[in-house]
Design an enzyme around this catalytic site. Structure first.
Site, PDB file in Angstrom:
ATOM      1  N   GLU A  92       0.816  -1.233   0.000  1.00 44.75           N
ATOM      2  CA  GLU A  92       0.000   0.000   0.000  1.00 44.75           C
ATOM      3  C   GLU A  92       0.843   1.274   0.000  1.00 44.75           C
ATOM      4  O   GLU A  92       0.669   2.162   0.836  1.00 44.75           O
ATOM      5  CB  GLU A  92      -0.983  -0.035   1.188  1.00 44.75           C
ATOM      6  N   ASN A 138       1.879  -4.849  -3.479  1.00 46.18           N
ATOM      7  CA  ASN A 138       0.508  -5.252  -3.137  1.00 46.18           C
ATOM      8  C   ASN A 138      -0.306  -4.021  -2.737  1.00 46.18           C
ATOM      9  O   ASN A 138       0.170  -3.171  -1.981  1.00 46.18           O
ATOM     10  CB  ASN A 138       0.595  -6.220  -1.943  1.00 46.18           C
ATOM     11  N   HIS A 186     -10.437  -6.220  -2.318  1.00 49.64           N
ATOM     12  CA  HIS A 186     -11.468  -6.057  -1.293  1.00 49.64           C
ATOM     13  C   HIS A 186     -12.642  -5.394  -2.009  1.00 49.64           C
ATOM     14  O   HIS A 186     -12.670  -4.177  -2.196  1.00 49.64           O
ATOM     15  CB  HIS A 186     -10.955  -5.179  -0.143  1.00 49.64           C
ATOM     16  N   GLU A 246      -6.121 -10.723  -1.489  1.00 46.61           N
ATOM     17  CA  GLU A 246      -6.922 -10.550  -0.264  1.00 46.61           C
ATOM     18  C   GLU A 246      -8.414 -10.523  -0.582  1.00 46.61           C
ATOM     19  O   GLU A 246      -9.183  -9.723  -0.042  1.00 46.61           O
ATOM     20  CB  GLU A 246      -6.521  -9.247   0.463  1.00 46.61           C
ATOM     21  N   ASP A 296     -12.219 -10.492  -0.910  1.00 49.04           N
ATOM     22  CA  ASP A 296     -13.500 -10.606  -0.209  1.00 49.04           C
ATOM     23  C   ASP A 296     -14.511  -9.714  -0.928  1.00 49.04           C
ATOM     24  O   ASP A 296     -14.130  -8.804  -1.666  1.00 49.04           O
ATOM     25  CB  ASP A 296     -13.408 -10.291   1.302  1.00 49.04           C
TER      26      ASP A 296
HETATM   27  O1  9MR Z   1      -7.387  -8.388   8.292  1.00 48.41           O
HETATM   28  C1  9MR Z   1      -6.463  -7.594   8.977  1.00 48.41           C
HETATM   29  C2  9MR Z   1      -7.036  -7.138  10.306  1.00 48.41           C
HETATM   30  O2  9MR Z   1      -7.177  -8.246  11.173  1.00 48.41           O
HETATM   31  C3  9MR Z   1      -6.154  -6.098  10.931  1.00 48.41           C
HETATM   32  O3  9MR Z   1      -6.757  -5.590  12.090  1.00 48.41           O
HETATM   33  C4  9MR Z   1      -5.900  -4.976   9.936  1.00 48.41           C
HETATM   34  C5  9MR Z   1      -5.003  -3.924  10.498  1.00 48.41           C
HETATM   35  O4  9MR Z   1      -4.843  -2.864   9.620  1.00 48.41           O
HETATM   36  O5  9MR Z   1      -5.298  -5.518   8.778  1.00 48.41           O
HETATM   37  C6  9MR Z   1      -6.137  -6.373   8.121  1.00 48.41           C
HETATM   38  O6  9MR Z   1      -5.546  -6.834   6.921  1.00 48.41           O
HETATM   39  C7  9MR Z   1      -5.253  -5.811   5.954  1.00 48.41           C
HETATM   40  C8  9MR Z   1      -4.025  -6.284   5.199  1.00 48.41           C
HETATM   41  O7  9MR Z   1      -2.970  -6.525   6.105  1.00 48.41           O
HETATM   42  C9  9MR Z   1      -3.605  -5.263   4.159  1.00 48.41           C
HETATM   43  N1  9MR Z   1      -4.690  -4.938   3.269  1.00 48.41           N
HETATM   44  C10 9MR Z   1      -5.948  -4.573   3.903  1.00 48.41           C
HETATM   45  C11 9MR Z   1      -6.358  -5.642   4.912  1.00 48.41           C
HETATM   46  C12 9MR Z   1      -7.713  -5.280   5.523  1.00 48.41           C
HETATM   47  O8  9MR Z   1      -7.618  -4.148   6.281  1.00 48.41           O
END
Ligand code: 9MR
Length: 438
Positions: free
Chosen positions: A137, A177, A212, A240, A242
């Site tokens: 990101e 990513n 997402h 990722e 969903d």
């Molecule tokens: O799914 C993850 C969640 O449990 C955490 O709290 C969160 C913290 O920012 O991160 C989520 O995963 C993220 C991933 O690492 C990067 N892309 C976005 C995902 C959803 O927020």
């Protein structure tokens, strides 16, 4: 009851993905991995790749400077190895979930800390983690995100990170990513430039599209977008996935969600260099979505009681698999056995499992006995093969021959196995096949 014409269908996501040679992955929660045996069993049965949802992020791995804690990552790696799964590493350099100590450094100190983190982490997991989201990101509003990394080190921090990663584990595939880059837009355009830059220096192997998604909003140009990155010589990956729904979700919305998942998986299977699709969690209740988007949820493949949703069936179908048929009543008197398998030579069947208009996918099954096989058939019209897996194929005019690639050559008498697959061009057909054994 005849088994003679039955094709061997793959009945789990992982067996279907294995036969396509791609990953079907899931983000794994460390707490559930340790404490819930059903969670572990479903994941090991259905997925061939795992990613730590949080356990390999910097705040977990290096909570204070120089003190590394790999326990969560090690647990995941051990689980993956016990179950013959690949591991996609997530993530080394991110503006979020990074400890305060690193955010308070600047200049050369921050750069050294970033390089040390990458080097120590990748050395630790060398040989166990197949690919890494090195930077996550790093773009926002069409330009490099104004993160503490950019402010502390300057705009070459990304290149420095990928150089350090390449040195730390030359065998790992290095990915970029991000989210909201699934279609063609100013953000994915900026990534395209960045990917060209890094690729020209030999520092990048793959591009990760988080996907997402919002219900019904798979970008129309997603395949074209992924393909342009693949055309740079990169692997592409949906990292990722969903699909979130305004709650409560209706049956119709769950069906739309199934169509969305199917489309995304089809996009990956349509692109030769797509390494796989990872879903961001197992069950709806495990997902980050309800905590982040008020009133939205149900974004994954499983219900909280581990029953599957329509989206699961759609992903299975898109991977070329299908549910095993329910047990059927038999009218045979007790004691009657199955008819003996056909003796003599092998036989084979081509089955079209997906047809999206501009192309189609077929799976090919062979029934033994055979110790090595060569199949031949003729196209009735303008058909051709645009890509294939697990067979050596020769096309000459309208005639095609396909032979085994060693490991998939032996099939016992009466056994039927799905041995290879291909993407066809022209109108989808299921021509009859001649099988020669040996
Ligand atoms: O799914 C993850 C969640 O449990 C955490 O709290 C969160 C913290 O920012 O991160 C989520 O995963 C993220 C991933 O690492 C990067 N892309 C976005 C995902 C959803 O927020």
């Amino acid at each position: 009851m005849s088994t003679q014409f039955a094709t061997a269908q793959q009945s789990t996501l992982r067996s279907a993905a294995d036969s396509l040679g791609i990953d079907i992955g899931v983000a794994v929660d460390d707490n559930l991995l340790q404490n819930d045996s059903t969670y572990r069993n479903v994941i090991s049965e259905q997925f061939n790749s795992v990613t730590a949802e949080n356990g390999m992020k910097m705040e977990t791995v290096q909570p204070s400077q120089g003190n590394f804690d790999f326990s969560q990552g090690d647990r995941l790696v051990q689980f993956a190895q016990q179950n013959n799964m690949s591991v996609h590493g997530h993530t080394l350099v991110w503006h979020s979930q990074s400890p305060n100590w690193v955010q308070n450094l600047s200049g050369a100190e921050m750069e050294q800390a970033m390089v040390d983190h990458i080097t120590t982490t990748m050395n630790h997991f060398e040989g166990d983690v197949d690919s890494w989201d090195v930077a996550n990101e790093v773009v926002e509003n069409g330009q490099l995100r104004n993160s503490f990394w950019l402010q502390g080190i300057g705009s070459d921090y990304i290149e420095t990170a990928y150089s350090a990663a390449r040195q730390a584990d030359p065998g790992a595939d290095l990915y970029l990513n991000d989210y909201s880059i699934d279609g063609i837009n100013s953000k994915s355009d900026r990534y395209y430039q960045l990917a060209q830059d890094l690729t020209s220096q030999g520092l990048l192997d793959g591009m990760g599209f988080q996907a997402h998604l919002i219900l019904g909003q798979v970008p129309g140009d997603m395949e074209q977008n992924l393909q342009r990155f693949a055309d740079l010589g990169l692997d592409v990956r949906v990292t990722e996935l969903d699909v979130r729904i305004d709650m409560p979700a209706s049956q119709q919305e769950l069906q739309q969600q199934a169509d969305d998942f199917e489309r995304v998986v089809n996009i990956c299977t349509n692109i030769a260099d797509c390494s796989g699709v990872t879903v961001w969690g197992l069950r709806d209740g495990d997902s980050w979505v309800p905590d982040t988007f008020d009133g939205q949820g149900a974004p994954l493949l499983y219900n909280d009681d581990y029953s599957t949703k329509p989206a699961y069936d759609a992903v299975l179908a898109a991977l070329g698999g299908s549910q095993p048929p329910p047990p059927t009543e038999t009218t045979e008197p007790p004691g009657t056995t199955e008819p003996p398998p056909p003796s003599g030579d092998c036989s084979a069947v081509i089955e079209v499992v997906n047809d999206w208009g501009s192309g189609w996918q077929a799976n090919v099954s062979v029934t033994g006995p055979t110790d090595g096989w060569t199949l031949s058939w003729n196209w009735p019209g303008s058909q051709g093969i645009s890509s294939s897996w697990n067979a050596d194929i020769t096309e000459s005019g309208s005639s095609v021959t396909a032979s085994d690639v060693g490991w998939n050559g032996s099939i016992a008498s009466g056994q039927t196995q799905q041995v290879f697959g291909f993407i066809g061009s022209g109108p989808a057909v299921e021509p009859s096949v001649t099988c020669s054994a040996g």
